[in-house]
Design a protein around this motif. Structure first.
Motif, PDB file in Angstrom:
ATOM      1  N   ARG A  44       0.767  -1.051  -0.077  1.00  0.00           N
ATOM      2  CA  ARG A  44       0.044   0.066  -0.001  1.00  0.00           C
ATOM      3  C   ARG A  44       0.857   1.256  -0.027  1.00  0.00           C
ATOM      4  O   ARG A  44       0.668   2.211  -0.741  1.00  0.00           O
ATOM      5  CB  ARG A  44      -0.915   0.096   1.179  1.00  0.00           C
ATOM      6  CG  ARG A  44      -2.096   0.909   1.289  1.00  0.00           C
ATOM      7  CD  ARG A  44      -2.940   1.089   2.590  1.00  0.00           C
ATOM      8  NE  ARG A  44      -3.521  -0.480   2.549  1.00  0.00           N
ATOM      9  CZ  ARG A  44      -3.108  -1.216   3.420  1.00  0.00           C
ATOM     10  NH1 ARG A  44      -2.331  -0.954   4.451  1.00  0.00           N
ATOM     11  NH2 ARG A  44      -3.866  -2.359   3.415  1.00  0.00           N
ATOM     12  N   SER A  45       1.753   1.445   0.912  1.00  0.00           N
ATOM     13  CA  SER A  45       2.889   2.459   0.907  1.00  0.00           C
ATOM     14  C   SER A  45       3.481   2.605  -0.251  1.00  0.00           C
ATOM     15  O   SER A  45       3.666   3.784  -0.882  1.00  0.00           O
ATOM     16  CB  SER A  45       3.662   2.361   2.086  1.00  0.00           C
ATOM     17  OG  SER A  45       4.997   1.347   1.803  1.00  0.00           O
ATOM     18  N   VAL A  46       4.002   1.623  -1.031  1.00  0.00           N
ATOM     19  CA  VAL A  46       4.849   1.760  -2.339  1.00  0.00           C
ATOM     20  C   VAL A  46       3.722   2.360  -3.471  1.00  0.00           C
ATOM     21  O   VAL A  46       4.045   3.028  -4.156  1.00  0.00           O
ATOM     22  CB  VAL A  46       5.398   0.272  -2.752  1.00  0.00           C
ATOM     23  CG1 VAL A  46       5.768   0.424  -4.153  1.00  0.00           C
ATOM     24  CG2 VAL A  46       6.533   0.240  -1.420  1.00  0.00           C
ATOM     25  N   LEU A  47       2.685   1.805  -3.428  1.00  0.00           N
ATOM     26  CA  LEU A  47       1.772   2.086  -4.688  1.00  0.00           C
ATOM     27  C   LEU A  47       1.113   3.366  -4.393  1.00  0.00           C
ATOM     28  O   LEU A  47       1.026   4.129  -5.447  1.00  0.00           O
ATOM     29  CB  LEU A  47       0.431   1.012  -4.685  1.00  0.00           C
ATOM     30  CG  LEU A  47       0.604  -0.209  -5.023  1.00  0.00           C
ATOM     31  CD1 LEU A  47      -0.292  -1.229  -4.819  1.00  0.00           C
ATOM     32  CD2 LEU A  47       1.371  -0.306  -6.400  1.00  0.00           C
ATOM     33  N   LEU A  48       0.962   3.751  -3.095  1.00  0.00           N
ATOM     34  CA  LEU A  48       0.345   4.976  -2.918  1.00  0.00           C
ATOM     35  C   LEU A  48       1.457   6.264  -2.820  1.00  0.00           C
ATOM     36  O   LEU A  48       0.926   7.488  -3.246  1.00  0.00           O
ATOM     37  CB  LEU A  48      -0.515   5.248  -1.590  1.00  0.00           C
ATOM     38  CG  LEU A  48      -1.698   4.287  -1.519  1.00  0.00           C
ATOM     39  CD1 LEU A  48      -2.235   4.456  -0.467  1.00  0.00           C
ATOM     40  CD2 LEU A  48      -2.614   4.779  -2.806  1.00  0.00           C
ATOM     41  N   SER A  49       2.814   6.040  -2.615  1.00  0.00           N
ATOM     42  CA  SER A  49       3.788   6.968  -2.776  1.00  0.00           C
ATOM     43  C   SER A  49       4.223   7.358  -4.140  1.00  0.00           C
ATOM     44  O   SER A  49       4.908   8.237  -4.361  1.00  0.00           O
ATOM     45  CB  SER A  49       4.815   6.619  -1.849  1.00  0.00           C
ATOM     46  OG  SER A  49       5.492   5.418  -2.235  1.00  0.00           O
ATOM     47  N   LYS A  50       4.012   6.387  -4.984  1.00  0.00           N
ATOM     48  CA  LYS A  50       4.794   6.549  -6.421  1.00  0.00           C
ATOM     49  C   LYS A  50       4.160   7.528  -7.364  1.00  0.00           C
ATOM     50  O   LYS A  50       2.784   7.468  -7.194  1.00  0.00           O
ATOM     51  CB  LYS A  50       4.807   5.252  -7.355  1.00  0.00           C
ATOM     52  CG  LYS A  50       5.734   4.195  -6.464  1.00  0.00           C
ATOM     53  CD  LYS A  50       7.142   4.453  -6.677  1.00  0.00           C
ATOM     54  CE  LYS A  50       8.185   3.423  -5.976  1.00  0.00           C
ATOM     55  NZ  LYS A  50       9.510   3.741  -6.045  1.00  0.00           N
ATOM     56  N   ARG A  51       4.646   8.232  -7.991  1.00  0.00           N
ATOM     57  CA  ARG A  51       3.945   9.401  -8.817  1.00  0.00           C
ATOM     58  C   ARG A  51       4.144   8.703 -10.204  1.00  0.00           C
ATOM     59  O   ARG A  51       5.379   8.119 -10.794  1.00  0.00           O
ATOM     60  CB  ARG A  51       5.033  10.514  -8.700  1.00  0.00           C
ATOM     61  CG  ARG A  51       4.381  11.769  -9.391  1.00  0.00           C
ATOM     62  CD  ARG A  51       4.809  13.021  -8.881  1.00  0.00           C
ATOM     63  NE  ARG A  51       3.823  13.884  -9.760  1.00  0.00           N
ATOM     64  CZ  ARG A  51       4.059  15.380  -9.618  1.00  0.00           C
ATOM     65  NH1 ARG A  51       5.180  15.800  -9.153  1.00  0.00           N
ATOM     66  NH2 ARG A  51       3.180  16.108 -10.180  1.00  0.00           N
ATOM     67  N   ILE A  52       3.093   8.804 -11.064  1.00  0.00           N
ATOM     68  CA  ILE A  52       2.808   8.004 -12.192  1.00  0.00           C
ATOM     69  C   ILE A  52       3.253   9.195 -13.297  1.00  0.00           C
ATOM     70  O   ILE A  52       2.951  10.299 -13.244  1.00  0.00           O
ATOM     71  CB  ILE A  52       1.930   7.546 -12.645  1.00  0.00           C
ATOM     72  CG1 ILE A  52       1.555   6.319 -11.583  1.00  0.00           C
ATOM     73  CG2 ILE A  52       1.817   7.054 -13.846  1.00  0.00           C
ATOM     74  CD1 ILE A  52       0.105   5.685 -11.323  1.00  0.00           C
ATOM     75  N   LYS A  53       4.238   8.955 -14.008  1.00  0.00           N
ATOM     76  CA  LYS A  53       4.504   9.868 -15.281  1.00  0.00           C
ATOM     77  C   LYS A  53       3.510  10.021 -16.283  1.00  0.00           C
ATOM     78  O   LYS A  53       3.063   8.879 -16.866  1.00  0.00           O
ATOM     79  CB  LYS A  53       5.790   9.505 -15.951  1.00  0.00           C
ATOM     80  CG  LYS A  53       6.943   9.919 -14.917  1.00  0.00           C
ATOM     81  CD  LYS A  53       8.278   9.588 -15.836  1.00  0.00           C
ATOM     82  CE  LYS A  53       9.568   9.696 -14.886  1.00  0.00           C
ATOM     83  NZ  LYS A  53      10.660   9.563 -15.583  1.00  0.00           N
ATOM     84  N   GLN A  54       3.090  11.212 -16.636  1.00  0.00           N
ATOM     85  CA  GLN A  54       1.994  11.166 -17.580  1.00  0.00           C
ATOM     86  C   GLN A  54       2.664  10.868 -19.198  1.00  0.00           C
ATOM     87  O   GLN A  54       4.106  11.215 -19.194  1.00  0.00           O
ATOM     88  CB  GLN A  54       1.587  12.566 -17.864  1.00  0.00           C
ATOM     89  CG  GLN A  54       0.684  13.146 -16.728  1.00  0.00           C
ATOM     90  CD  GLN A  54      -0.606  12.130 -16.403  1.00  0.00           C
ATOM     91  OE1 GLN A  54      -0.856  11.787 -17.259  1.00  0.00           O
ATOM     92  NE2 GLN A  54      -1.142  11.836 -15.316  1.00  0.00           N
TER      93      GLN A  54
END
Length: 109
Positions: A44-54
């Motif tokens: 959960r912490s990894v998925l929610l902290s990652k910023r996805i590049k457009q």
């Protein structure tokens, strides 16, 4: 008594499932252990902290393709109308041209 953070107090009612290989599963478990977290908390912490590049989008090319697709749609509608009116018997040549233009537009994507 240890005080829990706000995220630990929230009730989590939704469940998500995803597939991983054995190697990926082991890597996730190892990373969670190194981080000192439970597997679910780590994921959960990894998925929610990652910023996805457009994704980089060429807007000009997209507009050009959209305009071309509109033209194809207009041509197809005109042919359909004429065929229903009985004014053209064989529209295979026109449809072939439309197909070629459409395939060329799709290749540009």
């Amino acid at each position: 008594m240890t005080r829990r953070s706000g995220s630990e107090n929230r009730v989590k009612r939704k469940t998500e499932y995803f597939r991983v290989s054995e190697e990926e599963k082991q890597q996730i478990l190892d990373n969670a252990t190194r981080a000192g977290k439970k597997t679910n908390d780590y994921i959960r912490s990894v998925l929610l902290s990652k910023r996805i590049k457009q994704p980089k989008v060429d807007h000009a090319a997209g507009l050009e393709i959209a305009q071309e697709l509109r033209r194809i749609g207009v041509n197809l509608n005109q042919l359909t109308k004429l065929a229903h009116m009985g004014l053209i018997d064989d529209c295979s040549v026109e449809l072939s041209k439309i197909r070629e233009v459409l395939q060329e537009s799709l290749r540009k994507l």
